[in-house]
Design a protein around this motif. Structure first.
Motif, mmCIF file in Angstrom:
data_model
loop_
_atom_site.group_PDB
_atom_site.id
_atom_site.type_symbol
_atom_site.label_atom_id
_atom_site.label_comp_id
_atom_site.label_asym_id
_atom_site.label_seq_id
_atom_site.Cartn_x
_atom_site.Cartn_y
_atom_site.Cartn_z
ATOM 1 N N ALA A 109 0.856 -1.188 0.000
ATOM 2 C CA ALA A 109 0.000 0.000 0.000
ATOM 3 C C ALA A 109 0.888 1.233 0.000
ATOM 4 N N THR A 110 0.267 2.394 -0.161
ATOM 5 C CA THR A 110 0.982 3.664 -0.097
ATOM 6 C C THR A 110 0.725 4.327 1.253
ATOM 7 N N GLY A 111 1.671 5.159 1.674
ATOM 8 C CA GLY A 111 1.550 5.796 2.981
ATOM 9 C C GLY A 111 1.580 7.314 2.919
ATOM 10 N N THR A 112 1.181 7.889 1.784
ATOM 11 C CA THR A 112 1.193 9.344 1.631
ATOM 12 C C THR A 112 0.394 10.015 2.747
ATOM 13 N N VAL A 113 0.918 11.106 3.274
ATOM 14 C CA VAL A 113 0.374 11.731 4.476
ATOM 15 C C VAL A 113 -0.690 12.778 4.155
ATOM 16 N N GLY A 114 -1.725 12.799 4.987
ATOM 17 C CA GLY A 114 -2.766 13.809 4.855
ATOM 18 C C GLY A 114 -3.288 14.228 6.217
ATOM 19 N N LEU A 115 -4.279 15.100 6.207
ATOM 20 C CA LEU A 115 -4.892 15.600 7.437
ATOM 21 C C LEU A 115 -6.394 15.362 7.404
ATOM 22 N N VAL A 116 -6.970 15.150 8.589
ATOM 23 C CA VAL A 116 -8.419 15.038 8.720
ATOM 24 C C VAL A 116 -8.879 16.062 9.750
ATOM 25 N N LYS A 117 -10.049 16.650 9.500
ATOM 26 C CA LYS A 117 -10.608 17.661 10.402
ATOM 27 C C LYS A 117 -12.076 17.324 10.658
ATOM 28 N N GLY A 172 -2.454 11.506 9.291
ATOM 29 C CA GLY A 172 -2.458 10.059 9.050
ATOM 30 C C GLY A 172 -2.277 9.771 7.577
ATOM 31 N N PRO A 173 -2.106 8.505 7.212
ATOM 32 C CA PRO A 173 -2.008 8.145 5.797
ATOM 33 C C PRO A 173 -3.335 8.430 5.088
ATOM 34 N N LEU A 174 -3.269 8.919 3.861
ATOM 35 C CA LEU A 174 -4.483 9.269 3.123
ATOM 36 C C LEU A 174 -5.431 8.091 2.965
ATOM 37 N N LEU A 175 -4.894 6.877 2.795
ATOM 38 C CA LEU A 175 -5.760 5.708 2.645
ATOM 39 C C LEU A 175 -6.597 5.489 3.903
ATOM 40 N N ASN A 176 -5.985 5.652 5.062
ATOM 41 C CA ASN A 176 -6.721 5.512 6.319
ATOM 42 C C ASN A 176 -7.774 6.601 6.456
ATOM 43 N N LEU A 177 -7.389 7.824 6.114
ATOM 44 C CA LEU A 177 -8.306 8.948 6.271
ATOM 45 C C LEU A 177 -9.464 8.863 5.283
ATOM 46 N N ALA A 178 -9.196 8.383 4.074
ATOM 47 C CA ALA A 178 -10.270 8.216 3.097
ATOM 48 C C ALA A 178 -11.280 7.187 3.586
ATOM 49 N N TYR A 179 -10.784 6.103 4.170
ATOM 50 C CA TYR A 179 -11.676 5.079 4.724
ATOM 51 C C TYR A 179 -12.506 5.663 5.860
ATOM 52 N N LEU A 180 -11.870 6.467 6.706
ATOM 53 C CA LEU A 180 -12.564 7.082 7.831
ATOM 54 C C LEU A 180 -13.694 7.992 7.351
ATOM 55 N N THR A 181 -13.391 8.865 6.400
ATOM 56 C CA THR A 181 -14.393 9.841 5.966
ATOM 57 C C THR A 181 -15.518 9.219 5.152
ATOM 58 N N GLN A 182 -15.259 8.080 4.517
ATOM 59 C CA GLN A 182 -16.320 7.381 3.787
ATOM 60 C C GLN A 182 -17.344 6.782 4.736
#
Length: 280
Positions: free
Chosen positions: A125-133, A199-209
């Motif tokens: 997987a990829t671990g590119t970093v992002g932010l969640v608010k 967090g990693p964008l993949l994790n954050l995308a899963y969270l926001t979905q």
């Protein structure tokens, strides 16, 4: 004189015998080949942190996620059963070094510091970093808007390290808070105790979905990275790492890896077919 010579000869014989015993003991206690141990045991032991959706999580008392699906595929390829140890993330890599398990199946970011201590597999997987608010927080429209705010991240994670570096480029910086796992950070974010979490964008995308009270902050920041599994950096582990790489490659060829990606991410991801050089 003859007695003295005899005594010296006896001592020499005992020394030779002791040296032989020590050498034999060393041969017996020397580390066995890791792959041979796995095959003889009939199990491959994985270590992870089960609080990192969608890679690792407990759902209705059952361990689920990307990391488990990939680990099960590896075990099936080897013809053995998978066993799992759940630890706080800050204890996972030390647990590997202590020999508590054979492989870390949690997503581990490949970094220049870590390649000096661990052997990495082909990325899964990829671990590119992002932010969640919070979704209703209009103060943060882009990453630089976190200047002067309170941001959370997971202890001992490369994402927190990248956040620290990024905050250093902002006027006024930001206050950083560390959490044992990301679920704690998300709870504090909703409660207003922090303003965003990294967090990693993949994790954050899963969270926001799955949870509309959260929203990701675009674009991503930091250096694009990859998630791999990790093994001990020892010659005895070389054969097991090669076998795990072979299993991951076979999962790509069969389409199983892409099925796992679609199941958890909703899309497929282009990944290197070899272990890449660390980017951070």
């Amino acid at each position: 004189m003859r007695q003295t010579i005899a005594m010296k000869a006896a001592r020499f014989a005992r020394t030779i015998a002791l040296s032989s015993a020590i050498a034999l003991c060393g041969a017996v206690t020397a580390k066995a080949d890791a792959l041979e141990e796995v095959m003889e045991r009939g199990t491959i032991r994985f270590g992870t942190e089960m609080q990192y959706p969608p890679f690792d999580m407990i759902v209705d008392g059952e361990y689920q996620g990307v990391s488990r699906d990939v680990a099960e595929g590896i075990a099936a390829h080897l013809g053995v059963k998978a066993e799992y140890t759940d630890l706080p993330w800050s204890s996972v890599l030390p647990g590997l070094e202590a020999g508590r398990f054979d492989v870390v199946n949690a997503p581990v970011t490949i970094t220049a510091e870590r390649v000096q201590r661990y052997a990495f597999t082909i990325p899964f997987a990829t671990g590119t970093v992002g932010l969640v608010k919070r979704a209703d927080d209009d103060r943060i429209a882009q990453p630089e808007d976190i200047a002067g705010l309170v941001i959370g991240g997971q202890t001992a994670s490369s994402q927190l390290d990248q956040l620290h570096d990024y905050v250093g480029t902002l006027d006024g910086g930001a206050e950083l808070r560390e959490y044992v796992d990301m679920n704690q950070a998300y709870s504090d974010l909703l409660a207003g105790r922090i303003d965003a979490a990294v967090g990693p964008l993949l994790n954050l995308a899963y969270l926001t979905q799955s949870r509309t009270e959260f929203a990701t902050v675009e674009p991503a920041f930091g250096t694009p990275t990859y998630f791999s599994m990790a093994l001990r950096l020892e010659e005895d582990s070389d054969s097991l790492r090669a076998a795990v790489d072979e299993a991951i490659a076979a999962m790509h060829e069969s389409g199983e890896m892409e099925r796992i990606q679609k199941k958890w991410f909703g899309t497929t991801i282009d990944l290197p077919t070899e272990v890449p050089e660390p980017l951070i």
